[in-house]
Design a protein around this motif. Structure first.
Motif, PDB file in Angstrom:
ATOM      1  N   GLU A  76      31.069  41.867  47.321  1.00 35.39           N
ATOM      2  CA  GLU A  76      30.294  40.953  46.466  1.00 35.39           C
ATOM      3  C   GLU A  76      31.281  40.075  45.683  1.00 35.39           C
ATOM      4  O   GLU A  76      32.019  40.568  44.827  1.00 35.39           O
ATOM      5  N   PRO A  77      31.316  38.773  45.976  1.00 31.74           N
ATOM      6  CA  PRO A  77      32.386  37.920  45.445  1.00 31.74           C
ATOM      7  C   PRO A  77      32.507  37.917  43.932  1.00 31.74           C
ATOM      8  O   PRO A  77      33.594  37.774  43.406  1.00 31.74           O
ATOM      9  N   ARG A  78      31.361  38.054  43.220  1.00 31.60           N
ATOM     10  CA  ARG A  78      31.466  37.939  41.758  1.00 31.60           C
ATOM     11  C   ARG A  78      31.686  39.281  41.071  1.00 31.60           C
ATOM     12  O   ARG A  78      31.829  39.351  39.859  1.00 31.60           O
ATOM     13  N   ALA A  79      31.710  40.365  41.874  1.00 27.69           N
ATOM     14  CA  ALA A  79      31.768  41.702  41.275  1.00 27.69           C
ATOM     15  C   ALA A  79      33.080  41.959  40.531  1.00 27.69           C
ATOM     16  O   ALA A  79      33.125  42.793  39.635  1.00 27.69           O
ATOM     17  N   ALA A  80      34.140  41.231  40.892  1.00 22.25           N
ATOM     18  CA  ALA A  80      35.438  41.476  40.253  1.00 22.25           C
ATOM     19  C   ALA A  80      35.511  40.826  38.870  1.00 22.25           C
ATOM     20  O   ALA A  80      36.492  41.013  38.158  1.00 22.25           O
ATOM     21  N   PHE A  81      34.475  40.050  38.525  1.00 24.05           N
ATOM     22  CA  PHE A  81      34.581  39.223  37.325  1.00 24.05           C
ATOM     23  C   PHE A  81      33.584  39.608  36.254  1.00 24.05           C
ATOM     24  O   PHE A  81      32.431  39.913  36.536  1.00 24.05           O
ATOM     25  N   ASN A  82      34.059  39.586  35.027  1.00 20.02           N
ATOM     26  CA  ASN A  82      33.187  39.755  33.871  1.00 20.02           C
ATOM     27  C   ASN A  82      32.496  38.408  33.620  1.00 20.02           C
ATOM     28  O   ASN A  82      33.178  37.409  33.399  1.00 20.02           O
TER      29      ASN A  82
END
Ligand SMILES: Nc1ncnc2c1ncn2[C@@H]1O[C@H](COP(=O)(O)OP(=O)(O)OP(=O)(O)O)[C@@H](O)[C@H]1O
Ligand SMILES: [Mg+2]
Length: 242
Positions: A76-82
């Motif tokens: 999931e591309p956005r999972a690494a980001f807060n």
């Protein structure tokens, strides 16, 4: 080099990885193939040290894999980001975790390599496209120069053209940066195009492990043969020549 030696792991009281062994030399790409539920993400968790092992060990150059020694690129591309932080803050976080200073020159170089406009880094993760977010996720994984990068289905959220483009950018960066890639996928076309070696995971066990050229021409296991022949009939291995 990464060594996974006879690891066994449980999930919810059930053994979901049994006696799994893998070897991945520095700078090379090992692709783990397997259907949904085979235990691929569990293997990733085990290599990252996020999961207690019932047996076996994971090491890098014969020592335990140090904290921060491996970075993860998630499906999931956005999972690494807060969502509350700028991309830049999240991307530089692995440097802080290692007590290293921000490295603007490296950030600029990696942005170029990933064809990311550096101005995007001041945005929030939900303000950029999925394709950009996935390349930003790769940037975050690479920023602190880990010797091992683990990719868990890194391209499956992207459309076919974006997949190809992103895969090419990652491959070029891998040659420049020299990290080893442990990539989990069920995309045989991707594996055929990018793997140095292939391991087939089925129901928590390694069914077959071989150099990629050997696996795609003469798979040994019945399951490996069925994967390769299905991929050939779907035309999925044509990318090997591309
Ligand atoms: N937290 C959990 N508790 C109980 N069982 C779990 C847990 N996480 C995973 N499992 C089980 O472990 C097995 C392996 O799951 P895993 O997520 O590793 O598969 P996978 O190969 O990554 O699948 P996919 O391709 O769908 O991502 C599955 O049967 C799954 O139901
Ligand atoms: Mg998974």
């Amino acid at each position: 080099m990464l060594s996974v030696d006879k690891i066994t792991a449980r999930r919810g009281g059930r053994v979901v990885l049994r006696d799994v062994s893998l070897a991945l030399p520095a700078g090379k790409t090992l692709i783990v193939l397997g259907e949904s539920g085979a235990g691929k993400s569990t293997l990733v968790g085990a290599v990252l040290g996020l999961l207690p092992l019932c047996a076996g060990r994971v090491s890098w150059d014969a020592a335990p894999l140090a904290r921060g020694g491996a970075a993860l690129v998630m499906q999931e591309p956005r999972a690494a980001f807060n969502p509350r932080l700028s991309l830049r803050r999240s991307i530089c976080e692995p440097l802080r975790a290692k007590g290293l200073p921000d490295d603007p020159a490296r950030l600029t170089r990696l942005c170029k390599g990933l064809e990311l406009d550096e101005a995007l880094l001041d945005w929030r993760p939900w303000q950029i496209s999925i394709g950009e977010a996935q390349r930003a996720g790769v940037l975050r994984a690479l920023i602190a120069a880990p010797p091992l990068v683990i990719f868990d289905e890194p391209l499956s959220a992207l459309d076919a053209m974006t997949q190809k483009h992103t895969a090419r950018l990652i491959a070029t960066l891998q040659r420049e940066e020299g990290f080893a890639a442990l990539t989990v996928t069920h995309d045989l076309g991707y594996a055929a195009a990018h793997a140095d070696s292939v391991a087939v995971l089925r129901a928590g066990q390694i069914e077959e492990a071989a150099p990629a050229a050997q696996f795609f021409t003469t798979p040994q296991s019945t399951y490996g043969q069925s994967l390769v022949s299905a991929a050939i009939s779907l035309g999925a291995l044509e990318r090997r020549a591309a």
